[in-house]
Scaffold this active site. Structure first.
Site, PDB file in Angstrom:
ATOM      1  N   ASP A  63     109.079  24.878  47.295  1.00  0.00           N
ATOM      2  CA  ASP A  63     109.445  26.351  46.850  1.00  0.00           C
ATOM      3  C   ASP A  63     110.811  26.673  47.597  1.00  0.00           C
ATOM      4  O   ASP A  63     110.884  26.518  48.643  1.00  0.00           O
ATOM      5  CB  ASP A  63     108.562  27.297  47.215  1.00  0.00           C
ATOM      6  CG  ASP A  63     107.068  27.074  46.628  1.00  0.00           C
ATOM      7  OD1 ASP A  63     107.028  26.599  45.583  1.00  0.00           O
ATOM      8  OD2 ASP A  63     106.028  27.133  47.250  1.00  0.00           O
ATOM      9  N   ASP A  69     111.174  34.928  54.187  1.00  0.00           N
ATOM     10  CA  ASP A  69     110.045  34.050  54.333  1.00  0.00           C
ATOM     11  C   ASP A  69     110.294  33.317  55.928  1.00  0.00           C
ATOM     12  O   ASP A  69     109.258  33.346  56.345  1.00  0.00           O
ATOM     13  CB  ASP A  69     110.033  32.837  53.569  1.00  0.00           C
ATOM     14  CG  ASP A  69     109.470  32.994  52.129  1.00  0.00           C
ATOM     15  OD1 ASP A  69     109.666  32.171  51.165  1.00  0.00           O
ATOM     16  OD2 ASP A  69     108.819  33.953  51.811  1.00  0.00           O
ATOM     17  N   GLU A  92     102.681  27.849  55.291  1.00  0.00           N
ATOM     18  CA  GLU A  92     103.386  27.573  54.359  1.00  0.00           C
ATOM     19  C   GLU A  92     104.566  26.928  54.405  1.00  0.00           C
ATOM     20  O   GLU A  92     105.401  26.273  53.840  1.00  0.00           O
ATOM     21  CB  GLU A  92     103.379  28.523  53.097  1.00  0.00           C
ATOM     22  CG  GLU A  92     104.089  28.158  51.831  1.00  0.00           C
ATOM     23  CD  GLU A  92     104.121  29.515  50.922  1.00  0.00           C
ATOM     24  OE1 GLU A  92     103.111  29.726  50.460  1.00  0.00           O
ATOM     25  OE2 GLU A  92     105.198  29.600  50.284  1.00  0.00           O
ATOM     26  N   GLU A  93     105.335  27.554  55.471  1.00  0.00           N
ATOM     27  CA  GLU A  93     106.514  27.528  55.806  1.00  0.00           C
ATOM     28  C   GLU A  93     107.053  26.459  56.626  1.00  0.00           C
ATOM     29  O   GLU A  93     108.061  25.994  57.166  1.00  0.00           O
ATOM     30  CB  GLU A  93     107.412  28.713  56.190  1.00  0.00           C
ATOM     31  CG  GLU A  93     107.140  29.794  55.346  1.00  0.00           C
ATOM     32  CD  GLU A  93     107.831  29.556  53.881  1.00  0.00           C
ATOM     33  OE1 GLU A  93     107.257  30.181  52.983  1.00  0.00           O
ATOM     34  OE2 GLU A  93     108.725  28.544  53.824  1.00  0.00           O
ATOM     35  N   ASP A 115     100.223  31.815  55.085  1.00  0.00           N
ATOM     36  CA  ASP A 115     101.270  32.173  54.083  1.00  0.00           C
ATOM     37  C   ASP A 115     102.145  33.483  54.732  1.00  0.00           C
ATOM     38  O   ASP A 115     101.443  34.454  54.432  1.00  0.00           O
ATOM     39  CB  ASP A 115     100.747  32.329  52.813  1.00  0.00           C
ATOM     40  CG  ASP A 115     102.056  32.246  51.912  1.00  0.00           C
ATOM     41  OD1 ASP A 115     102.036  32.493  50.495  1.00  0.00           O
ATOM     42  OD2 ASP A 115     103.136  32.214  52.303  1.00  0.00           O
ATOM     43  N   LEU A 117     104.784  34.961  53.789  1.00  0.00           N
ATOM     44  CA  LEU A 117     105.265  35.858  52.953  1.00  0.00           C
ATOM     45  C   LEU A 117     105.032  35.332  51.576  1.00  0.00           C
ATOM     46  O   LEU A 117     105.632  34.661  51.007  1.00  0.00           O
ATOM     47  CB  LEU A 117     106.656  36.088  53.077  1.00  0.00           C
ATOM     48  CG  LEU A 117     107.043  37.602  52.557  1.00  0.00           C
ATOM     49  CD1 LEU A 117     106.484  38.812  53.540  1.00  0.00           C
ATOM     50  CD2 LEU A 117     108.604  37.798  52.472  1.00  0.00           C
ATOM     51  N   ASP A 118     103.774  35.690  50.752  1.00  0.00           N
ATOM     52  CA  ASP A 118     103.423  35.204  49.541  1.00  0.00           C
ATOM     53  C   ASP A 118     104.034  36.186  48.506  1.00  0.00           C
ATOM     54  O   ASP A 118     104.262  37.322  48.758  1.00  0.00           O
ATOM     55  CB  ASP A 118     101.800  35.501  49.485  1.00  0.00           C
ATOM     56  CG  ASP A 118     101.618  34.931  48.241  1.00  0.00           C
ATOM     57  OD1 ASP A 118     101.616  33.859  47.851  1.00  0.00           O
ATOM     58  OD2 ASP A 118     100.985  35.806  47.442  1.00  0.00           O
ATOM     59  N   GLU A 274      96.216  30.008  51.046  1.00  0.00           N
ATOM     60  CA  GLU A 274      96.293  31.014  49.951  1.00  0.00           C
ATOM     61  C   GLU A 274      94.908  31.393  49.252  1.00  0.00           C
ATOM     62  O   GLU A 274      94.173  32.110  49.349  1.00  0.00           O
ATOM     63  CB  GLU A 274      97.343  30.777  48.854  1.00  0.00           C
ATOM     64  CG  GLU A 274      98.658  30.713  49.521  1.00  0.00           C
ATOM     65  CD  GLU A 274      99.667  30.248  48.355  1.00  0.00           C
ATOM     66  OE1 GLU A 274      99.358  29.443  47.732  1.00  0.00           O
ATOM     67  OE2 GLU A 274     100.762  30.675  48.537  1.00  0.00           O
TER      68      GLU A 274
END
Ligand code: AHM
Ligand code: MG
Length: 334
Positions: A63, A69, A92-93, A115, A117-118, A274
């Site tokens: 992504d 993010d 996630e990052e 996560d 910043l989803d 998530e």
């Protein structure tokens, strides 16, 4: 005027309901609340400080990574590291999980998956985004080197889960396994205040939430279910931010779907940070969450930090209806 109950007071009042010895989970939840306030401040002025836009990198899931993010990831890590109440994070990052090396953190029993910043594709267009977090007890002994296995735990092992939704107002919703409560940020006092006690998801609702643009790429049983939703005059609401789409369903009922597509044969959304935390919250509010093979999300084995999963989550009656469509029309017996 009702007495204001802040997030801190609520967490402390309910501390005895956690199987937590020395109040460490209490302090960890408060650290996450602080990170949420800091991220909220930046989300609310992102358009002004040139924090928008792509910073050029992409995360391991491919992504495109937006600056916010990166900022949100860094703030969460800073708050959790300095709070000393967790010994590592999977995000996630981050390509891999990270270990905290300060003594207090190394002796903590907890790890955090998140996560930061989803819904990040919404940042540049001022549409709601959210932070998702889950808290586990580490499996390996406190003080020893954290292992990958400590993060590869099923959703049923979650100690706590929650999200912060940066929307028309900023709300933190969390559970420690004893129901779900929502706290709205009062910017005049800088506190999350109890605004939605004991949230219960409606048995059914008038909304369904799916990316209709992928309709022709879904399996036939999913297309049949989506047709049924449309035939029943349900309203489609999908803003590309899982936290926002599911938050609506928590209060108005409905079902959120992210089925498999050619691009994402295992589904797009990540199981660890998530699907699992959101599924714990929805189940604690009386809802259901399963993948498109009708397996309960929280029971799914986790083999990789960025493992993906399909998901159907929301009002129990509607998830059950989706299940009957899959059983009736699936080309592959389930
Ligand atoms: P992100 O975490 O990189 O923002 O991706 C997850 C988001 C979810 O919040 C949302 O439900 C989904 O991606 C939208 O995906 P799509 O644009 O394919 O419908
Ligand atoms: Mg996400």
């Amino acid at each position: 005027m009702n007495k204001i109950v802040t997030l801190d007071e609520f967490i402390i009042q309910n501390q005895e309901m956690h199987q937590d010895a020395g109040g460490h989970l209490t302090r960890l939840l408060r650290d996450i609340g602080i990170a949420g306030k800091i991220i909220n401040r930046e989300v609310n002025k992102a358009g002004l400080v040139n924090i928008l836009g792509i910073d050029g990198s992409a995360n391991i899931s491919g992504d495109e990574v937006q600056k916010l993010d990166v900022f949100s990831n860094e703030k969460m890590i800073e708050c959790l590291r300095s709070g000393g109440q967790c010994c590592g994070i999977a995000s996630e990052e981050l390509d891999e999980f990270i270990r905290f090396t300060n003594k207090q953190s190394m002796n903590s029993d907890y790890i955090v998956v998140m996560d930061p910043l989803d819904g990040s594709s919404n940042i540049d267009v001022n549409v709601s985004v959210g932070t998702i977090f889950g808290i586990y007890k580490r499996k390996s002994k406190a003080g020893t080197k954290l292992k990958a296995d400590d993060f590869l735990q099923k959703g049923t092992d979650l100690v706590a889960s929650g999200y912060v939704l940066y929307g028309t107002s900023t709300i933190l919703v969390y559970t420690t396994g004893n129901g779900v409560n929502g706290f709205t940020l009062d910017p005049t006092i800088g506190e999350f205040c109890l605004s939605h006690p004991d949230i219960k998801i409606p048995q059914r609702g008038n909304y369904y939430s799916v990316n209709q643009g992928y309709y022709l790429k879904f399996d036939v049983e999913m297309r049949r279910f989506i047709d049924e939703c449309s035939d029943m005059n349900l309203r489609l609401r999908y803003i590309g931010s899982m936290v926002s789409d599911i938050h609506r369903i928590m209060f108005q009922g409905g079902i959120f779907l992210y089925p498999n597509t050619r691009k994402y044969p295992e589904g797009k959304l990540r199981l660890l940070y998530e699907c699992n935390p959101m599924s714990m919250i929805v189940e604690q509010a009386g809802g259901k969450a399963m993948n498109c093979r009708l397996e309960r999300i929280l029971d799914l084995p986790v083999s990789h930090v960025h493992q993906r999963s399909t998901i159907a989550i929301g009002s129990p009656d509607m998830v059950d209806e989706m299940k009957t469509f899959v059983q009736r029309y699936s080309a592959v017996p389930v």
